[in-house]
Design an enzyme around this catalytic site. Sequence first.
Site, PDB file in Angstrom:
ATOM      1  CB  SER A 287      -0.723  -0.059   1.373  1.00  0.00           C
ATOM      2  OG  SER A 287      -1.845  -1.068   1.278  1.00  0.00           O
TER       3      SER A 287
HETATM    4  N1  SAH Z   1      -1.005  -4.809   4.075  1.00  0.00           N
HETATM    5  C1  SAH Z   1      -0.358  -4.865   2.746  1.00  0.00           C
HETATM    6  C2  SAH Z   1      -1.269  -4.639   1.681  1.00  0.00           C
HETATM    7  C3  SAH Z   1      -1.460  -5.549   0.907  1.00  0.00           C
HETATM    8  S1  SAH Z   1      -2.375  -5.669  -0.511  1.00  0.00           S
HETATM    9  C4  SAH Z   1       0.785  -3.659   3.031  1.00  0.00           C
HETATM   10  O1  SAH Z   1       1.583  -3.476   3.896  1.00  0.00           O
HETATM   11  O2  SAH Z   1       1.197  -2.978   1.881  1.00  0.00           O
HETATM   12  C5  SAH Z   1      -3.938  -6.503   0.102  1.00  0.00           C
HETATM   13  C6  SAH Z   1      -3.558  -8.118   0.602  1.00  0.00           C
HETATM   14  O3  SAH Z   1      -4.943  -8.459   1.021  1.00  0.00           O
HETATM   15  C7  SAH Z   1      -3.099  -9.053  -0.425  1.00  0.00           C
HETATM   16  O4  SAH Z   1      -2.034  -9.496  -0.115  1.00  0.00           O
HETATM   17  C8  SAH Z   1      -4.221 -10.035  -0.633  1.00  0.00           C
HETATM   18  O5  SAH Z   1      -3.990 -11.275  -0.798  1.00  0.00           O
HETATM   19  C9  SAH Z   1      -4.889  -9.896   0.824  1.00  0.00           C
HETATM   20  N2  SAH Z   1      -6.447 -10.164   0.928  1.00  0.00           N
HETATM   21  C10 SAH Z   1      -7.500 -10.156   0.146  1.00  0.00           C
HETATM   22  N3  SAH Z   1      -8.261 -10.833   0.725  1.00  0.00           N
HETATM   23  C11 SAH Z   1      -8.094 -11.533   1.764  1.00  0.00           C
HETATM   24  C12 SAH Z   1      -8.648 -12.160   2.935  1.00  0.00           C
HETATM   25  N4  SAH Z   1      -9.776 -12.471   2.681  1.00  0.00           N
HETATM   26  N5  SAH Z   1      -7.851 -12.373   3.895  1.00  0.00           N
HETATM   27  C13 SAH Z   1      -6.753 -12.224   4.123  1.00  0.00           C
HETATM   28  N6  SAH Z   1      -5.978 -11.417   2.933  1.00  0.00           N
HETATM   29  C14 SAH Z   1      -6.702 -11.215   1.801  1.00  0.00           C
END
Ligand code: SAH
Length: 293
Positions: free
Chosen positions: A143
């Site tokens: 993010s």
């Molecule tokens: N927190 C991260 C952002 C990751 S992007 C950062 O520090 O930048 C969002 C993430 O959410 C992805 O890795 C995706 O696989 C995860 N995601 C989507 N649906 C999800 C779910 N139901 N449970 C857990 N993770 C999920």
Amino acid sequence: MSEKTRTFPLPLSSVTDKSPAKKPVYNTVATPQTATQNAARTAAANAGGWRPQPVASPSRAHSYAQERAQVQLGSMPAPRQNALVSDGVRRAMVQRVAKQGVSDPVVLGALDTVPRHMFMDEGLAPQAYIDASLPIGHHQTISQPYIVARMIEVMRAGQDVHRVLEIGTGCGYQAAVLACVAKEVYSIERIKSLHELAKANLRPMRVPNLRLHYGDGMLGLPQAAPFDGIILAAAGLEVPQALLDQLNIGGRLVAPVGARTQHLELVTRVSKNEWVRQTLEDCHFVPLRPGTV
Ligand code: SAH
């Protein structure tokens, strides 16, 4: 105090793998003359191991300063130790985030602490401190720093948060930032290899108050609930009821909601059966998906 509370802090290695934690190398912080002064002052006061100070009352500040587990920075791999990923570049990023409107010194301090470049591919590391989301594989992204900070600021509302849940660990960056501001952090990822990536990224840092889980975050983490704060890093058409049920009364959940058009939503649980919703700014996140892969 609950059994769960007593078990903290644990070394990250104890919940993720059995390899011994590396000896931490502490980060010393210079004094900037910018909007992040408060955060930097805190950092300077804690030089030799950054520890965020809450903006709450002095008595609470005292107890949290004593209790709060801290992120201790691991040694950076030598090839990445260059001007593009220096502390100064990270501080400039924090200043930009502050200019965009994030004012919580605890959040800015946390952003200043976590080496974002260590959560991405070496090839992308030189771009680590621009304010952008960047690919981490599997069609997912790390993010944008601004949105990470904004969501945490909205979740904290200037108060200490004890137990926090993140849905969507990805590469682990936001989880590490959260670990600087909350006493216990749980983060769930549904893609196995990203869960493994986050473990690998976090291993060189000692993050004793963070637990990573592989699973479907739409179900929350009932065994660790209730949470004072929940952050979703992926957008659903609505916030799953299971997550709302796992909020403490008075707890705050921040989530992107929508499909093509998305906005941040803040949901506060005001009583056992009552939640208050507020719509905040537009945003853009990867989709929240059910199940695990
Ligand atoms: N927190 C991260 C952002 C990751 S992007 C950062 O520090 O930048 C969002 C993430 O959410 C992805 O890795 C995706 O696989 C995860 N995601 C989507 N649906 C999800 C779910 N139901 N449970 C857990 N993770 C999920």
